[in-house]
Design a protein around this motif. Structure first.
Motif, PDB file in Angstrom:
ATOM      1  N   PHE A  26       0.781  -1.270   0.142  1.00 46.54           N
ATOM      2  CA  PHE A  26      -0.093  -0.026  -0.044  1.00 46.54           C
ATOM      3  C   PHE A  26       1.029   1.292   0.085  1.00 46.54           C
ATOM      4  O   PHE A  26       1.882   1.240   0.820  1.00 46.54           O
ATOM      5  CB  PHE A  26      -0.724   0.032   1.231  1.00 46.54           C
ATOM      6  CG  PHE A  26      -1.869   1.170   1.558  1.00 46.54           C
ATOM      7  CD1 PHE A  26      -3.181   0.984   0.548  1.00 46.54           C
ATOM      8  CD2 PHE A  26      -1.792   2.052   2.323  1.00 46.54           C
ATOM      9  CE1 PHE A  26      -3.791   2.228   0.575  1.00 46.54           C
ATOM     10  CE2 PHE A  26      -2.726   2.905   2.487  1.00 46.54           C
ATOM     11  CZ  PHE A  26      -3.847   2.847   1.774  1.00 46.54           C
ATOM     12  N   ASP A  30       0.541   5.703  -0.884  1.00 43.70           N
ATOM     13  CA  ASP A  30      -0.227   6.835  -1.216  1.00 43.70           C
ATOM     14  C   ASP A  30      -1.856   6.686  -1.532  1.00 43.70           C
ATOM     15  O   ASP A  30      -2.457   7.201  -2.342  1.00 43.70           O
ATOM     16  CB  ASP A  30       0.435   7.296  -2.525  1.00 43.70           C
ATOM     17  CG  ASP A  30       2.115   7.825  -2.300  1.00 43.70           C
ATOM     18  OD1 ASP A  30       2.355   8.390  -1.230  1.00 43.70           O
ATOM     19  OD2 ASP A  30       2.642   7.698  -3.516  1.00 43.70           O
ATOM     20  N   GLY A  31      -2.280   6.190  -0.629  1.00 44.66           N
ATOM     21  CA  GLY A  31      -3.636   5.716  -0.710  1.00 44.66           C
ATOM     22  C   GLY A  31      -4.101   4.622  -1.685  1.00 44.66           C
ATOM     23  O   GLY A  31      -5.416   4.522  -1.918  1.00 44.66           O
ATOM     24  N   LYS A  32      -3.114   3.996  -2.138  1.00 42.54           N
ATOM     25  CA  LYS A  32      -3.577   2.876  -3.184  1.00 42.54           C
ATOM     26  C   LYS A  32      -3.160   1.695  -2.889  1.00 42.54           C
ATOM     27  O   LYS A  32      -1.807   1.593  -2.213  1.00 42.54           O
ATOM     28  CB  LYS A  32      -2.872   3.255  -4.510  1.00 42.54           C
ATOM     29  CG  LYS A  32      -3.690   4.553  -5.040  1.00 42.54           C
ATOM     30  CD  LYS A  32      -2.949   4.961  -6.530  1.00 42.54           C
ATOM     31  CE  LYS A  32      -3.586   6.414  -7.198  1.00 42.54           C
ATOM     32  NZ  LYS A  32      -2.863   6.461  -8.378  1.00 42.54           N
ATOM     33  N   ALA A  33      -3.755   0.728  -3.377  1.00 40.56           N
ATOM     34  CA  ALA A  33      -3.350  -0.814  -2.878  1.00 40.56           C
ATOM     35  C   ALA A  33      -2.790  -1.408  -4.214  1.00 40.56           C
ATOM     36  O   ALA A  33      -3.080  -1.248  -5.206  1.00 40.56           O
ATOM     37  CB  ALA A  33      -4.409  -1.782  -2.387  1.00 40.56           C
ATOM     38  N   TYR A  34      -1.386  -2.165  -4.176  1.00 40.50           N
ATOM     39  CA  TYR A  34      -0.707  -2.515  -5.390  1.00 40.50           C
ATOM     40  C   TYR A  34      -0.955  -4.134  -5.305  1.00 40.50           C
ATOM     41  O   TYR A  34      -1.809  -4.916  -5.102  1.00 40.50           O
ATOM     42  CB  TYR A  34       0.428  -2.097  -5.373  1.00 40.50           C
ATOM     43  CG  TYR A  34       0.480  -0.503  -5.625  1.00 40.50           C
ATOM     44  CD1 TYR A  34       0.335  -0.086  -6.969  1.00 40.50           C
ATOM     45  CD2 TYR A  34       0.445   0.494  -4.634  1.00 40.50           C
ATOM     46  CE1 TYR A  34       0.169   1.142  -7.141  1.00 40.50           C
ATOM     47  CE2 TYR A  34       0.571   1.559  -4.750  1.00 40.50           C
ATOM     48  CZ  TYR A  34       0.299   2.283  -6.193  1.00 40.50           C
ATOM     49  OH  TYR A  34       0.354   3.551  -6.568  1.00 40.50           O
ATOM     50  N   ALA A  71       4.655   1.881 -10.257  1.00 44.16           N
ATOM     51  CA  ALA A  71       4.013   2.896  -9.690  1.00 44.16           C
ATOM     52  C   ALA A  71       5.520   3.671  -9.222  1.00 44.16           C
ATOM     53  O   ALA A  71       5.263   5.052  -9.550  1.00 44.16           O
ATOM     54  CB  ALA A  71       3.194   2.592  -8.317  1.00 44.16           C
ATOM     55  N   LYS A 130      -7.643  -6.386  -1.657  1.00 48.35           N
ATOM     56  CA  LYS A 130      -6.952  -5.343  -2.154  1.00 48.35           C
ATOM     57  C   LYS A 130      -8.230  -4.242  -2.163  1.00 48.35           C
ATOM     58  O   LYS A 130      -7.995  -3.037  -1.925  1.00 48.35           O
ATOM     59  CB  LYS A 130      -6.631  -5.567  -3.790  1.00 48.35           C
ATOM     60  CG  LYS A 130      -6.151  -4.480  -4.414  1.00 48.35           C
ATOM     61  CD  LYS A 130      -5.501  -4.956  -5.840  1.00 48.35           C
ATOM     62  CE  LYS A 130      -4.771  -3.786  -6.382  1.00 48.35           C
ATOM     63  NZ  LYS A 130      -4.198  -4.370  -7.821  1.00 48.35           N
ATOM     64  N   VAL A 176      -8.190  -0.619  -0.078  1.00 49.53           N
ATOM     65  CA  VAL A 176      -8.560   0.780  -0.607  1.00 49.53           C
ATOM     66  C   VAL A 176      -9.583   1.475  -0.030  1.00 49.53           C
ATOM     67  O   VAL A 176      -9.517   2.580   0.373  1.00 49.53           O
ATOM     68  CB  VAL A 176      -8.827   0.381  -2.091  1.00 49.53           C
ATOM     69  CG1 VAL A 176      -9.196   1.602  -2.975  1.00 49.53           C
ATOM     70  CG2 VAL A 176      -7.710   0.047  -2.736  1.00 49.53           C
ATOM     71  N   GLY A 223      -7.612   3.443   2.523  1.00 49.37           N
ATOM     72  CA  GLY A 223      -7.457   4.306   1.278  1.00 49.37           C
ATOM     73  C   GLY A 223      -8.369   5.393   1.437  1.00 49.37           C
ATOM     74  O   GLY A 223      -8.270   6.736   1.773  1.00 49.37           O
ATOM     75  N   ASN A 224      -9.782   5.052   1.363  1.00 51.02           N
ATOM     76  CA  ASN A 224     -10.683   6.111   1.007  1.00 51.02           C
ATOM     77  C   ASN A 224     -11.541   6.518   2.466  1.00 51.02           C
ATOM     78  O   ASN A 224     -11.826   7.350   2.607  1.00 51.02           O
ATOM     79  CB  ASN A 224     -12.000   5.421   0.316  1.00 51.02           C
ATOM     80  CG  ASN A 224     -11.328   5.115  -0.964  1.00 51.02           C
ATOM     81  OD1 ASN A 224     -10.488   5.715  -1.783  1.00 51.02           O
ATOM     82  ND2 ASN A 224     -12.288   4.415  -1.687  1.00 51.02           N
TER      83      ASN A 224
END
Length: 360
Positions: free
Chosen positions: A43, A45-49, A70, A129, A133, A137-138
């Protein structure tokens, strides 16, 4: 920041759904150990990889291709890189819920019932994932407690919204079918945040007795009459409380039943109906109404005092005859004798406490 050689979630409790390792400096060759009932999600910057399943994983550029891409796009890739790892449990969890909700407006008077509900939901993470997020993330979650609180609020909010789509007739007559529809809606919504609902159990739905009367038996029209009767009874208790009590009754107690009476009159248009004229404000009220729906004044016949000289009738409480001016003295009796059973009753009593005969 020291380079981390090994990352693992070793102290997961039975109630822990996820754990976030923030600000990790990893390198190619670092170990990520994932237990049998876990996932590890990279994870940043607020995104899951990339997602790792159970096992011991050595980090290479091949098993974290999404994160590597990324970092390259940001031109910050090297032998050492910073990211976060969120461990997610794939165990089954229970979330209790409960609260109150309103049914959809029902009938001509748009009646809404306040319903109580409580129960529990069994769920698990299905898409780690998407879950990371949505929650980390959100919604900015940082712990299992944050996730639990959100899920509890998520369930209550969906239930409240769904009950608002069903009128009280549907809820009373088909409460099980209604809760099944609510459960189905929750399952659909949960899938959008990475969760799978295993079971959603309503342990109770509290329906007020007033709502049951409205939805069955007497029906909406009878409910109007019942409501008027109960309100009139309450106002009777405040009779004699002066102008303030009368104003309160007119403003809060009788407004709704008066409106209901008007609706009933409209529904019964074309049918002859007897009316009572309020002696205080002149408003027309249905026969049988005890208090004026416009001003709250009593509609009971007023007592009369007969002038001993000219025999003219005067309202009770008048000190002098309106016809001849003769003083009207009131009897000083402290009791009233029932003309039917001769029982003694206190002054001011309208009906005999022994046999129910009307007094005066």
């Amino acid at each position: 920041m020291p380079v981390i050689e090994k990352v693992s979630w070793d102290y997961a409790g039975a109630e822990d759904i996820a754990y976030r390792f923030p600000n990790l400096s990893l390198k190619y060759g670092s170990q990520v150990i994932v237990k049998e009932n876990q996932w590890a999600v990279f994870f940043r910057d607020g995104k899951a990889y990339d997602v790792f399943g159970p096992g011991r994983h050595t980090i290479t550029s091949n098993n974290i291709p999404l994160l590597t891409a990324a970092l390259r796009a940001l031109r910050i890739i090297g032998d050492i890189f910073d990211c976060e790892v969120v461990f997610v449990s794939n165990s089954q969890f229970r979330a209790n819920f409960g609260g109150t909700a309103y049914s959809a407006p029902s009938g001509d008077i748009k009646y809404q019932a306040e319903l109580g509900f409580f129960g529990y939901m069994l769920y698990k993470v299905e898409d780690p994932k998407l879950f990371v997020v949505e929650f980390f993330g959100n919604r900015g979650a940082s712990s299992s407690r944050d996730v639990e609180n959100y899920i509890r609020g998520f369930i209550n909010e969906r239930i409240i919204n769904e009950f608002g789509n069903h009128d009280i007739f549907t809820v009373v007559k088909n409460v099980d079918a209604t809760t099944d529809k609510v459960t189905l809606k929750i399952s659909d919504e949960a899938a959008r945040v990475g969760l799978k609902v295993i079971d959603c159990v309503f342990e109770g739905v509290k329906i007020p007795e007033e709502a049951r009367r409205f939805a069955s038996g007497m029906g909406a029209q009878a409910m109007m009459m019942q409501y008027m009767k109960e309100t009139a009874t309450e106002l009777k208790g405040s009779e004699g409380g002066g102008a303030a009590a009368a104003g309160l009754g007119a403003g809060m107690g009788l407004t709704m039943p008066y409106m209901m009476a008007q609706q009933m009159q409209q529904a019964q248009a074309g049918q002859p109906q007897q009316l009572i004229i309020c002696q205080s404000c002149g408003a027309k009220n249905p026969v049988g109404t005890k208090f004026c729906g416009n001003c709250g004044a009593s509609l009971a016949p007023q007592a009369k005092v007969v002038c001993p000289k000219c025999k003219a009738e005067n309202p009770a409480g008048t000190k002098f005859c309106g016809n001849c001016g003769t003083p009207l003295t009131q009897p000083a009796a402290s009791e009233i004798t029932c003309p039917k059973c001769n029982a003694k009753n206190p002054v001011g009593t309208k009906f005999c406490g022994n046999c129910g005969e009307k007094l005066g």
